[in-house]
Design an enzyme around this catalytic site. Sequence first.
Site, PDB file in Angstrom:
ATOM      1  N   ASN A  44       0.946  -1.205   0.079  1.00 44.67           N
ATOM      2  CA  ASN A  44       0.123  -0.058   0.023  1.00 44.67           C
ATOM      3  C   ASN A  44       0.876   1.205  -0.020  1.00 44.67           C
ATOM      4  O   ASN A  44       2.004   1.087   0.719  1.00 44.67           O
ATOM      5  CB  ASN A  44      -0.937   0.074   1.218  1.00 44.67           C
ATOM      6  CG  ASN A  44      -0.476  -0.367   2.398  1.00 44.67           C
ATOM      7  OD1 ASN A  44       0.570  -1.108   2.739  1.00 44.67           O
ATOM      8  ND2 ASN A  44      -0.989   0.244   3.432  1.00 44.67           N
ATOM      9  N   GLU A  46       0.272   5.163   0.795  1.00 48.33           N
ATOM     10  CA  GLU A  46      -0.730   6.282   1.565  1.00 48.33           C
ATOM     11  C   GLU A  46      -0.387   7.568   0.678  1.00 48.33           C
ATOM     12  O   GLU A  46       0.656   7.691   0.207  1.00 48.33           O
ATOM     13  CB  GLU A  46      -0.677   6.124   3.107  1.00 48.33           C
ATOM     14  CG  GLU A  46      -1.277   4.668   3.260  1.00 48.33           C
ATOM     15  CD  GLU A  46      -1.622   4.781   4.883  1.00 48.33           C
ATOM     16  OE1 GLU A  46      -1.090   5.302   5.522  1.00 48.33           O
ATOM     17  OE2 GLU A  46      -2.262   3.751   5.248  1.00 48.33           O
ATOM     18  N   CYS A  55      -4.133   0.849  -2.599  1.00 49.89           N
ATOM     19  CA  CYS A  55      -3.902  -0.462  -1.866  1.00 49.89           C
ATOM     20  C   CYS A  55      -3.030  -1.349  -2.350  1.00 49.89           C
ATOM     21  O   CYS A  55      -2.455  -1.178  -3.517  1.00 49.89           O
ATOM     22  CB  CYS A  55      -5.457  -1.326  -1.859  1.00 49.89           C
ATOM     23  SG  CYS A  55      -6.678  -0.539  -0.764  1.00 49.89           S
ATOM     24  N   GLU A  57      -3.040  -4.545  -3.234  1.00 48.34           N
ATOM     25  CA  GLU A  57      -3.570  -5.264  -4.487  1.00 48.34           C
ATOM     26  C   GLU A  57      -3.244  -4.331  -5.631  1.00 48.34           C
ATOM     27  O   GLU A  57      -3.046  -4.827  -6.858  1.00 48.34           O
ATOM     28  CB  GLU A  57      -4.840  -5.665  -4.243  1.00 48.34           C
ATOM     29  CG  GLU A  57      -5.144  -6.608  -3.014  1.00 48.34           C
ATOM     30  CD  GLU A  57      -5.386  -5.852  -1.783  1.00 48.34           C
ATOM     31  OE1 GLU A  57      -4.935  -4.652  -1.478  1.00 48.34           O
ATOM     32  OE2 GLU A  57      -6.546  -6.213  -1.042  1.00 48.34           O
ATOM     33  N   CYS A  97     -10.274  -5.237  -0.051  1.00 49.13           N
ATOM     34  CA  CYS A  97     -11.475  -4.326   0.038  1.00 49.13           C
ATOM     35  C   CYS A  97     -12.370  -4.248  -0.889  1.00 49.13           C
ATOM     36  O   CYS A  97     -11.810  -4.983  -2.308  1.00 49.13           O
ATOM     37  CB  CYS A  97     -10.832  -2.799   0.166  1.00 49.13           C
ATOM     38  SG  CYS A  97     -10.145  -2.064  -1.422  1.00 49.13           S
ATOM     39  N   CYS A 100     -10.525  -3.067  -4.445  1.00 51.63           N
ATOM     40  CA  CYS A 100      -9.291  -4.243  -5.069  1.00 51.63           C
ATOM     41  C   CYS A 100     -10.164  -5.443  -5.364  1.00 51.63           C
ATOM     42  O   CYS A 100      -9.744  -6.108  -6.277  1.00 51.63           O
ATOM     43  CB  CYS A 100      -8.491  -4.537  -3.757  1.00 51.63           C
ATOM     44  SG  CYS A 100      -7.455  -2.998  -3.353  1.00 51.63           S
TER      45      CYS A 100
HETATM   46  N1  THU Z   1      -5.476  -1.495   2.336  1.00 52.10           N
HETATM   47  C1  THU Z   1      -4.860  -2.492   1.466  1.00 52.10           C
HETATM   48  O1  THU Z   1      -3.774  -2.081   0.972  1.00 52.10           O
HETATM   49  N2  THU Z   1      -5.610  -3.318   0.675  1.00 52.10           N
HETATM   50  C2  THU Z   1      -6.990  -3.618   1.041  1.00 52.10           C
HETATM   51  O2  THU Z   1      -7.489  -4.373   0.513  1.00 52.10           O
HETATM   52  C3  THU Z   1      -7.528  -3.018   2.417  1.00 52.10           C
HETATM   53  C4  THU Z   1      -6.823  -1.670   2.929  1.00 52.10           C
HETATM   54  C5  THU Z   1      -4.531  -0.571   2.948  1.00 52.10           C
HETATM   55  C6  THU Z   1      -5.121   1.038   2.652  1.00 52.10           C
HETATM   56  C7  THU Z   1      -4.544   1.504   3.659  1.00 52.10           C
HETATM   57  O3  THU Z   1      -3.314   1.802   3.211  1.00 52.10           O
HETATM   58  C8  THU Z   1      -4.527   0.758   4.868  1.00 52.10           C
HETATM   59  O4  THU Z   1      -4.540  -0.537   4.465  1.00 52.10           O
HETATM   60  C9  THU Z   1      -5.357   0.944   5.960  1.00 52.10           C
HETATM   61  O5  THU Z   1      -6.635   0.993   5.492  1.00 52.10           O
END
Ligand code: THU
Length: 150
Positions: A44, A46, A55, A57, A97, A100
């Site tokens: 991920n 941010e 994310c 994925e 999520c 994704c």
């Molecule tokens: N996150 C992912 O990388 N993949 C997901 O499927 C769910 C959430 C990350 C996004 C964010 O940087 C952190 O998890 C907290 O939400």
Amino acid sequence: MSEIRDALIEAARDAANRAYAPYSGFHVGAALLLRNGDVVTGANVENASYGLTLCAETAAVAKIANEGWIGELVAVAIVGGRPEGEALVGGEPVHPCGRCRQILNEAAEQSNTDIDVHCASGDGRAMASYKLSELLPAAFGPKDLGFVDK
Ligand code: THU
């Protein structure tokens, strides 16, 4: 089969070390298995404008799409948790999520494969495996637009 799964989870765990997640402190790694056995990872990314976060994925699918391999996906492993020293802490498997799931579906349909989705906890003790069609039933995808490469 479970050797492949375990190696994929390990690759996702390694990728989680490269997350850029200063705001949530939650590190996620994704590892994509291609038909030829290659593994491509993402983590991920941010952003200070929180909603722009990518994310793990999504980052990984962008990598395979950019390499021309979007039609080669057969499986994905996802691992997430909070880093504590070298370790990743977290007892529950991390599931993709909603956004994704849709992004994975794009690659899965182009691959003509109901891909395996392996979700693992940060501490490595818990795991749950699915077909993408279980996580995103009746998906809308490239097939609906007549855009599936054969
Ligand atoms: N996150 C992912 O990388 N993949 C997901 O499927 C769910 C959430 C990350 C996004 C964010 O940087 C952190 O998890 C907290 O939400």
